[in-house]
Design a protein around this motif. Structure first.
Motif, mmCIF file in Angstrom:
data_model
loop_
_atom_site.group_PDB
_atom_site.id
_atom_site.type_symbol
_atom_site.label_atom_id
_atom_site.label_comp_id
_atom_site.label_asym_id
_atom_site.label_seq_id
_atom_site.Cartn_x
_atom_site.Cartn_y
_atom_site.Cartn_z
ATOM 1 N N TRP A 191 -30.543 -20.685 -43.221
ATOM 2 C CA TRP A 191 -30.768 -19.358 -42.647
ATOM 3 C C TRP A 191 -31.939 -19.422 -41.683
ATOM 4 N N THR A 192 -31.809 -18.679 -40.583
ATOM 5 C CA THR A 192 -32.866 -18.582 -39.582
ATOM 6 C C THR A 192 -33.325 -17.131 -39.491
ATOM 7 N N PRO A 193 -34.476 -16.852 -38.841
ATOM 8 C CA PRO A 193 -34.909 -15.458 -38.675
ATOM 9 C C PRO A 193 -33.860 -14.599 -37.969
ATOM 10 N N GLN A 194 -33.143 -15.192 -37.019
ATOM 11 C CA GLN A 194 -32.117 -14.430 -36.317
ATOM 12 C C GLN A 194 -30.983 -14.025 -37.257
ATOM 13 N N ARG A 195 -30.613 -14.982 -38.143
ATOM 14 C CA ARG A 195 -29.529 -14.662 -39.074
ATOM 15 C C ARG A 195 -29.967 -13.597 -40.070
ATOM 16 N N LEU A 196 -31.199 -13.669 -40.548
ATOM 17 C CA LEU A 196 -31.708 -12.659 -41.473
ATOM 18 C C LEU A 196 -31.763 -11.290 -40.801
ATOM 19 N N THR A 197 -32.225 -11.250 -39.557
ATOM 20 C CA THR A 197 -32.290 -9.978 -38.833
ATOM 21 C C THR A 197 -30.904 -9.390 -38.640
ATOM 22 N N SER A 198 -29.945 -10.247 -38.272
ATOM 23 C CA SER A 198 -28.570 -9.777 -38.065
ATOM 24 C C SER A 198 -27.983 -9.221 -39.355
ATOM 25 N N TYR A 199 -28.268 -9.896 -40.461
ATOM 26 C CA TYR A 199 -27.718 -9.431 -41.741
ATOM 27 C C TYR A 199 -28.299 -8.073 -42.124
ATOM 28 N N LEU A 200 -29.628 -7.944 -42.052
ATOM 29 C CA LEU A 200 -30.262 -6.687 -42.455
ATOM 30 C C LEU A 200 -29.959 -5.561 -41.484
ATOM 31 N N ASP A 201 -29.665 -5.886 -40.223
ATOM 32 C CA ASP A 201 -29.349 -4.853 -39.245
ATOM 33 C C ASP A 201 -28.078 -4.108 -39.619
ATOM 34 N N ASP A 202 -27.150 -4.800 -40.289
ATOM 35 C CA ASP A 202 -25.925 -4.136 -40.735
ATOM 36 C C ASP A 202 -26.212 -3.069 -41.778
ATOM 37 N N TYR A 203 -27.372 -3.161 -42.429
ATOM 38 C CA TYR A 203 -27.757 -2.179 -43.451
ATOM 39 C C TYR A 203 -28.874 -1.260 -42.955
ATOM 40 N N ASP A 204 -29.111 -1.288 -41.638
ATOM 41 C CA ASP A 204 -30.190 -0.486 -41.054
ATOM 42 C C ASP A 204 -31.540 -0.818 -41.686
ATOM 43 N N ALA A 205 -31.741 -2.089 -42.022
ATOM 44 C CA ALA A 205 -33.008 -2.512 -42.633
ATOM 45 C C ALA A 205 -33.584 -3.717 -41.893
ATOM 46 N N ALA A 206 -33.315 -3.780 -40.597
ATOM 47 C CA ALA A 206 -33.758 -4.926 -39.801
ATOM 48 C C ALA A 206 -35.277 -5.022 -39.785
ATOM 49 N N PRO A 207 -35.825 -6.258 -39.708
ATOM 50 C CA PRO A 207 -37.282 -6.421 -39.648
ATOM 51 C C PRO A 207 -37.853 -5.741 -38.399
ATOM 52 N N TYR A 208 -39.092 -5.398 -38.463
ATOM 53 C CA TYR A 208 -39.789 -4.775 -37.353
ATOM 54 C C TYR A 208 -41.142 -5.452 -37.197
ATOM 55 N N LYS A 209 -41.708 -5.328 -35.993
ATOM 56 C CA LYS A 209 -42.967 -5.999 -35.703
ATOM 57 C C LYS A 209 -44.142 -5.102 -36.031
#
Length: 744
Positions: free
Chosen positions: A692-710
């Motif tokens: 898993w990469t940061p991009q894959r984690l972000t993509s996964y959580l984005d489907d649940y409206d829980a994407a990482p933020y800065k």
């Protein structure tokens, strides 16, 4: 027949008494005899021995028949004859040397040789320069020849003019003297004096000319003899000087022995240099170093160290050594210098000292472990931190001895985790199983895939450790013992890939296999390049040292390269580096089965050199590995760490819920950095989340409206958003709108 020795009067004589059979002498008693005339005739090279020196029995036989006594030629007769012939041949040989010098000086052969050498080397600028020089030399030679052709005419003119001028001068002088003295007869007196001088010179030439000619010829012959003796390379074998003790050669390779060995090396430019009077300049005199002798000398022109190294077996023979005991090399900072190390006889064939940690002691991953001894008998330490190893050698050369020492040493540091992948059915690592984190052996498809999975995990782990170090101390930070003890994610890791040619070579010609082999090479190179500061040490072990079975990038990147017995110089350079064979650093002279555990190694010291690895045995009746492994396990338990024989590949669970795993990783923390979330996910289930990469984690959580933020300068995952998404998903569990495991 009784024989008496009379050597007290004739030390160099051997008396042979040929007897004529008579009635008193049985034929069976004759040892060495011949029938001669009744009256002995004098023979060239014979000598009648005095009667007082003949035994009574011989005197009786002399009375019965004529006996001719012969004396064998003395040894000095043959030696003297050879010496005379040899020295006589020096004169024509010297004449040939002088003729060659004149030809090179006055002719263009030297220019032609240099022109040819420049063309072979592809240096066309030099070739054009030498071609111009050759043309100029030809013009000058032509001009000289024309001058010689015109010289007789010019000489005759000069003589005529000089004679006329001389006679005129003498007549003028006579007139002046006659006028001054009033005597007309004085006009011809100067001419008479000149005639008397010429008459005296003629007498002197005829009286002493023969002597002068003889002296000149003698000096010329002496000069030719000297040139032939010093510079001639040809002499008939039968006229060569006889050595008093040809088998007595120096065991100590001092300056004299080394010069003699080089003189008889059989390399034409070096032989010619000796004939021309070359004497070596000793950069470093012969000194005792460890268990051998070391010296450095500057070689003559046209004699590169590479050519000496090619004739290593001859050089070793001349020095009364085996090829493995002689190492001619060229220092990097001293071009043209022969660096010669000669071991004591037999020192490299005896047993190696026991491994220092065989019965007691601990190690520190960050300081290195003892693995071998060098040719000087000094301890060689194998560094682990910031190092990667490439070990190669044909079967039976002793590769495993070095790898086992490295692993046993790493085990004695309780912080170190060790994984071993042997792509063959090999039992060398079985005794270490209690201390290994994983051991996979075999060459089936599942074993290859397990090695590929570990490579992918290492690629992710190297990147993650790099991010952790960057957060801790910037780009120049590296793992230290303090960091490794404080953070389990930075623990030192040693990974062995043995029989690695199986990993990098397609098992068949299918597209999938070719892609898999290419991926393995890319991953291996990536990990090898990036693992230096992350406390990950890789050991690549293979019996095949070629471009097909070993990526070229790994041989360039690996810090420690070890070549046991290798069949050819291409394989030698594939392991040790390009040009190492030419410089004398070669494992091609090592013999598998004889030089077991002996290797040419680079990276252990400032310059490459020969090492002999320690041998920790596990064989019938002798087990030295198991006690070390038990000590290592006890040390790990005392440190509060456990090591079990974990499976090499963790099988994924039947159902994996990444969202629930992320929520579990976050725990009670309000938020967590993205890279920390990935690290904890990998520790939780390496098989699923290892790539898993940061991009894959972000993509996964984005489907649940829980994407990482800065926030605070870094991307972070909000625990509140994740828990909210998990609650919402559980509420709508029976619906089809939410993604399931693995959808991203």
């Amino acid at each position: 027949m009784t024989t008496h020795d009379h050597t007290e009067h004739h030390d160099t004589d051997r008396t042979v008494v040929p007897l004529r059979p008579t009635a008193h002498t049985a034929t069976d008693d004759v040892v060495d005899a011949e029938v001669v005339a009744e009256e002995p005739r004098p023979t060239f090279g014979t000598r009648r021995l005095p009667v007082p020196h003949i035994s009574e029995e011989t005197r009786l036989r002399l009375a019965e028949g004529a006996v001719e006594l012969r004396r064998t030629s003395a040894p000095y007769v043959q030696t003297g004859t050879k010496t005379v012939v040899r020295h006589a041949l020096y004169v024509p040989a010297g004449a040939a040397v002088v003729a060659k010098r004149v030809r090179d000086t006055r002719g263009v052969s030297r220019y032609e040789r240099m022109l040819q050498a420049a063309e072979v080397a592809g240096d066309w600028d030099k070739a054009a320069e030498w071609e111009e020089r050759e043309a100029r030399a030809k013009r000058e030679r032509h001009q000289r020849r024309m001058d010689w052709l015109k010289a007789p005419t010019h000489l005759a003119k000069a003589v005529a003019i000089s004679s006329a001028a001389g006679i005129g001068l003498l007549l003028a002088l006579g007139v002046v003297l006659a006028v001054a003295d009033g005597n007309a007869g004085m006009v011809l007196e100067p001419i008479g004096a000149a005639i008397d001088t010429v008459r005296w010179l003629w007498w002197f030439g005829t009286a002493y000319g023969a002597l002068l000619l003889t002296g000149s010829l003698g000096l010329g012959g002496l000069y030719l003899w000297d040139q032939g003796r010093k510079h001639s390379t040809w002499q008939p074998r039968w006229a060569a000087p006889v050595q008093a003790n040809p088998e007595e050669r120096d065991l100590v390779p001092d300056e004299g022995a080394i010069v003699s060995a080089l003189r008889e090396l059989g390399y034409a430019p070096l032989t010619r240099a000796f004939k021309e009077g070359w004497q070596p300049r000793w950069v470093s005199p012969t000194t005792r170093v460890g268990r051998g002798w070391h010296t450095q000398l500057l070689l003559p022109r046209q004699v590169p160290v590479e050519e000496i190294a090619k004739r290593k077996h001859v050089l070793a023979h001349n020095l009364l050594r085996k090829p493995i005991e002689v190492w001619p090399t060229e220092p990097k900072d001293q071009p043209g210098v022969l660096d010669l190390w000669v071991a004591d006889q037999g020192i490299l064939t005896g047993p190696v000292d026991p491994w220092p940690l065989l019965h007691e002691g601990t190690t520190d991953y960050f300081k290195g472990v003892p693995v071998a001894v060098d040719v000087r008998g000094e301890q060689v330490t194998g560094q682990l931190m910031a190092r990667n190893y490439l070990v190669a050698g044909i079967m039976g050369s002793g590769k495993s001895s070095l790898v086992i020492c490295l692993l046993l040493g790493a085990m004695l540091d309780p912080l170190v985790d060790i994984d071993v992948h042997v792509l063959a059915y090999n039992v060398d690592y079985d005794p270490m199983t209690p201390r290994l984190r994983s051991l996979v052996k075999g060459d089936d498809e599942e074993h290859i895939e397990a090695a590929m999975t570990r490579l992918r995990e290492l690629a992710s782990e190297v990147s993650e450790r790099g991010r952790i170090l960057e957060a801790l101390g910037g780009e120049e930070a590296k793992v230290t013992r303090e960091l490794a003890e404080a953070d389990t994610r930075l623990r030192p890791t040693v990974v062995v890939f043995d029989e690695v040619q199986e990993l990098f070579t397609p098992r068949n010609n299918s597209k999938d296999e070719r892609q898999r082999a290419e991926e393995a090479k890319e991953l291996a190179l990536k990990v090898t390049k990036k693992a230096r500061k992350t406390a990950i040490t890789l050991l690549w072990v293979t019996p095949d040292a070629d471009a097909t079975s070993l990526p070229r990038g790994i041989s360039k990147t690996a810090s420690n390269r070890v070549a046991f017995a290798i069949n050819d110089h291409q394989g030698n350079d594939a392991i040790l580096g390009t040009g190492m064979h030419k410089r004398g650093y070669s494992a091609t002279t090592l013999v598998a089965g004889e030089d077991v555990g002996t290797a040419m190694a680079a990276g252990f010291a400032k310059v490459p050199g020969l090492i002999r690895s320690h041998y920790v045995r596990k064989e019938k009746g002798v087990d030295e590995i198991t006690p070390v492994v038990e000590r290592a396990v006890a040390l790990r338990e005392q440190a509060g760490l456990t090591t079990g024989p974990a499976p090499a590949v963790v099988e994924p669970a039947a159902e994996v819920d990444p969202l629930a795993d992320i929520a579990a990783v976050l725990g009670q923390q309000p938020r967590m950095k993205t890279r920390e979330v990935l690290q904890h996910l990998t520790e939780r289930n390496r098989t699923v989340y290892g790539d898993w990469t940061p991009q894959r984690l972000t993509s996964y959580l984005d489907d649940y409206d829980a994407a990482p933020y800065k926030t605070e300068g870094a991307m972070q995952v909000s625990a509140a958003r994740v828990h909210e998404a998990l609650t919402e998903r559980d509420r709508d569990h029976d619906g089809d709108t939410e993604p399931t495991e693995g959808d991203d």
